[in-house]
Design an enzyme around this catalytic site. Structure first.
Site, PDB file in Angstrom:
ATOM      1  N   THR A  44       0.924  -1.112   0.070  1.00  0.00           N
ATOM      2  CA  THR A  44      -0.038  -0.025   0.018  1.00  0.00           C
ATOM      3  C   THR A  44       0.719   1.021  -0.143  1.00  0.00           C
ATOM      4  O   THR A  44       0.553   2.254  -0.695  1.00  0.00           O
ATOM      5  CB  THR A  44      -0.942   0.050   1.258  1.00  0.00           C
ATOM      6  OG1 THR A  44      -1.776  -1.097   1.094  1.00  0.00           O
ATOM      7  CG2 THR A  44      -1.775   1.218   1.315  1.00  0.00           C
ATOM      8  N   HIS A  47       1.811   1.844  -3.459  1.00  0.00           N
ATOM      9  CA  HIS A  47       0.760   2.625  -4.230  1.00  0.00           C
ATOM     10  C   HIS A  47       0.670   4.060  -3.851  1.00  0.00           C
ATOM     11  O   HIS A  47       0.498   4.847  -4.751  1.00  0.00           O
ATOM     12  CB  HIS A  47      -0.427   1.794  -3.982  1.00  0.00           C
ATOM     13  CG  HIS A  47      -0.712   0.462  -4.586  1.00  0.00           C
ATOM     14  ND1 HIS A  47      -0.810   0.369  -5.939  1.00  0.00           N
ATOM     15  CD2 HIS A  47      -0.911  -0.637  -4.195  1.00  0.00           C
ATOM     16  CE1 HIS A  47      -1.110  -0.888  -6.228  1.00  0.00           C
ATOM     17  NE2 HIS A  47      -1.043  -1.666  -5.155  1.00  0.00           N
ATOM     18  N   GLU A  65       3.086  -0.076   9.353  1.00  0.00           N
ATOM     19  CA  GLU A  65       3.504  -1.477   9.914  1.00  0.00           C
ATOM     20  C   GLU A  65       4.637  -1.163  10.960  1.00  0.00           C
ATOM     21  O   GLU A  65       5.821  -1.346  10.704  1.00  0.00           O
ATOM     22  CB  GLU A  65       4.050  -2.398   8.856  1.00  0.00           C
ATOM     23  CG  GLU A  65       2.912  -2.658   7.843  1.00  0.00           C
ATOM     24  CD  GLU A  65       3.373  -3.632   6.725  1.00  0.00           C
ATOM     25  OE1 GLU A  65       4.444  -3.863   6.542  1.00  0.00           O
ATOM     26  OE2 GLU A  65       2.521  -3.789   5.931  1.00  0.00           O
ATOM     27  N   CYS A 108     -16.681   1.759   7.739  1.00  0.00           N
ATOM     28  CA  CYS A 108     -17.182   2.900   8.506  1.00  0.00           C
ATOM     29  C   CYS A 108     -16.894   4.206   7.762  1.00  0.00           C
ATOM     30  O   CYS A 108     -15.813   4.401   7.177  1.00  0.00           O
ATOM     31  CB  CYS A 108     -16.355   3.008  10.082  1.00  0.00           C
ATOM     32  SG  CYS A 108     -16.675   4.693  10.607  1.00  0.00           S
ATOM     33  N   ILE A 177       3.300 -10.689   0.646  1.00  0.00           N
ATOM     34  CA  ILE A 177       2.161 -11.246   1.083  1.00  0.00           C
ATOM     35  C   ILE A 177       1.837 -12.437   0.781  1.00  0.00           C
ATOM     36  O   ILE A 177       1.060 -13.224   1.347  1.00  0.00           O
ATOM     37  CB  ILE A 177       1.010 -10.074   0.737  1.00  0.00           C
ATOM     38  CG1 ILE A 177      -0.025 -10.052   1.815  1.00  0.00           C
ATOM     39  CG2 ILE A 177       0.360 -10.342  -0.918  1.00  0.00           C
ATOM     40  CD1 ILE A 177       0.287  -9.340   3.164  1.00  0.00           C
ATOM     41  N   ARG A 202      11.847 -15.670  -5.752  1.00  0.00           N
ATOM     42  CA  ARG A 202      10.485 -15.640  -5.166  1.00  0.00           C
ATOM     43  C   ARG A 202      10.002 -17.243  -5.165  1.00  0.00           C
ATOM     44  O   ARG A 202       9.384 -17.642  -4.135  1.00  0.00           O
ATOM     45  CB  ARG A 202       9.731 -14.878  -5.497  1.00  0.00           C
ATOM     46  CG  ARG A 202      10.170 -13.356  -5.120  1.00  0.00           C
ATOM     47  CD  ARG A 202       9.002 -12.120  -5.463  1.00  0.00           C
ATOM     48  NE  ARG A 202       9.472 -10.722  -4.994  1.00  0.00           N
ATOM     49  CZ  ARG A 202       8.768  -9.988  -5.099  1.00  0.00           C
ATOM     50  NH1 ARG A 202       7.451  -9.884  -5.605  1.00  0.00           N
ATOM     51  NH2 ARG A 202       9.071  -8.652  -4.517  1.00  0.00           N
TER      52      ARG A 202
END
Length: 347
Positions: A44, A47, A65, A108, A177, A202
C-alpha cells in the site's frame, strides 16, 4: 525529554520523499505517543508512493507497519507504562456504527488509517489512540513485531475465506504477502499448497515458506493445477498480486464449489469479465479481504510470539530512514528482498 520537532520522511509529491524536521505529534488526552523503532514498507505504501492511492492526502508521512516504545500517555490513559514496547492497530473508526461494532472498520464512513489517510510512522514519533495500542512480548524484536500488521491482514483473509484442513489452495504471486499466505495455509493444514510465481528467487522462497509445488510457467498452469487436484481445480484460489489478467486466470483455477479470495489490490477503475452463469451453476464464491483490524491483530501477534511464522524472509532488507527514497526506488525498479524495513531508532 520529548523534543519539539522530529525527523520524518514526507511524501510531498508522487515518487518524491523529503526528509524534514516537523513537529512531534500532539499526544491527546486519550492517546499514546510512541517512539518508532522499525517500520516495514507495505505494498500500500508503494501505491501511495506512485500516486495511485491517497494522492489527495499529500503531503503525507506514510508508514503503518510499525513497532516502538511508549514515551508519553494522555491524561485519560491508564494501563500503559513509559518505555513499554508496543505495536498498534492503525484503523480508526467512529467506534459505534454498525461496521465498527462488527469489526468491519474499513467500511465505517469516518474511518482513517494511520500512515494512509493521516500521518504515520516514517518518523521518529507517532501518536495513536490508546485503545488501539497493543503491548509486545519480550521475545519479539521490533523488526519482527512490525510484521504483525501485514500478518493480521493474512489472518483476517483466511478467516474470511475459511480455508480448512486438507483443502487445496492456489496462491497467485509469491511476493511478501503471497509468502505470508503460503505460511498461513501451511499452518491451517491445507494440502496441496500450489504457488504461481515467475521470479526464480521468489519461487524458491515460496518452497521455503511452505508451498508444496511452485508453477513458474504460465502456459499449462491450469492443466498442472488440475493434475494436482484430481482434475477438479483448487478448493481455494488466492490472488495476491492485483492484476486483472491474473484475476481472470484465478476464476478458471477454482473447482466447482470453490472459493476465490480477492486480495491483490488493483487500480480503482479495473474491471474484468465475469460470467454469473458459471458462478451460479458451479456454486462458487468470491470473497474480498484487505486489512487486519481488531482481534485479527491480537491473533497475528499471538502466532508471531509463538514462532508460528518464519519472519526471516521479511526482515532481510533493513535501512535507515535517511535512505527512504532509495528504498522505494529499489522496490519499484529491482527489488532484492521480499519486504524492506526502515529502522528509525535503535532497539
Amino acid at each position: 525529554m520529548i523534543p519539539a520537532t522530529m525527523k520524518a520522511a514526507v511524501l510531498t509529491a508522487p515518487r518524491h520523499f523529503e526528509l524534514q524536521q516537523v513537529a512531534v505529534p500532539v499526544c491527546g488526552d486519550d492517546d499514546v505517543l510512541i517512539r518508532v523503532s522499525h517500520c516495514s514498507v507495505c505494498g500500500t505504501d508503494v501505491h501511495i508512493f506512485n500516486g495511485h492511492y491517497s494522492a489527495d492526502k499529500l503531503p503525507l508521512i506514510p508508514g503503518h507497519e510499525f513497532a516502538g516504545e511508549i514515551v508519553a500517555t494522555g491524561a485519560r490513559v491508564s494501563g500503559f507504562n513509559l518505555g513499554q514496547r508496543v505495536i498498534a492497530d492503525i484503523n480508526i473508526g467512529c467506534g459505534h456504527c454498525f461496521y465498527c461494532r462488527h469489526n468491519e472498520i474499513l467500511n465505517c464512513k469516518q474511518v482513517k488509517q494511520i500512515g494512509i489517510h493521516m500521518d504515520g510512522a516514517f518518523a521518529e514519533y507517532v501518536a495513536v489512540p490508546a485503545r488501539l495500542v497493543i503491548p509486545l512480548n519480550d521475545n519479539l524484536s521490533f523488526s519482527e513485531a512490525c510484521l504483525t500488521e501485514p500478518f493480521s491482514c493474512v489472518v483476517r483473509a483466511h478467516k474470511k475465506i475459511g480455508l480448512s484442513l486438507a483443502e487445496s489452495v492456489v496462491i497467485i504471486g509469491a511476493g511478501a504477502i503471497g509468502n505470508m499466505h503460503i505460511q498461513m495455509a501451511r499452518l491451517l493444514g491445507a494440502a496441496p499448497i500450489i504457488a504461481l510465481e515467475l521470479n526464480p528467487q521468489r519461487a524458491e522462497l515460496a518452497l521455503r515458506c511452505g508451498a508444496d509445488v511452485v508453477i513458474s510457467e504460465p502456459e499449462g498452469a491450469l492443466e498442472r493445477i488440475k493434475d494436482l487436484t484430481e482434475g477438479r481445480g483448487a478448493d481455494v484460489v488466492i490472488e495476491s498480486v492485483g492484476h486483472p489478467a491474473l484475476y481472470q486466470q484465478a476464476l478458471t483455477f477454482m473447482r466447482p464449489g470453490g472459493r476465490l479470495l480477492a486480495f491483490g489490490l488493483t487500480e480503482a477503475s479495473t474491471e474484468i469479465p465475469l460470467k454469473p452463469y458459471d458462478i451460479i451453476l458451479k456454486e462458487q464464491m468470491i470473497q474480498g479481504s484487505v486489512a487486519g483490524m481488531g482481534e485479527d491483530m491480537y491473533q497475528a501477534l499471538q502466532l508471531l510470539s509463538h514462532q508460528r511464522f518464519d519472519t526471516t524472509p521479511f526482515c532481510a532488507g533493513i535501512h535507515p530512514l535517511d535512505e527512504v527514497q532509495q528504498v522505494f526506488d529499489q522496490l519499484i525498479s529491482a527489488p532484492r528482498h521480499l519486504k524492506m524495513q526502515l529502522q528509525i531508532a535503535s532497539d
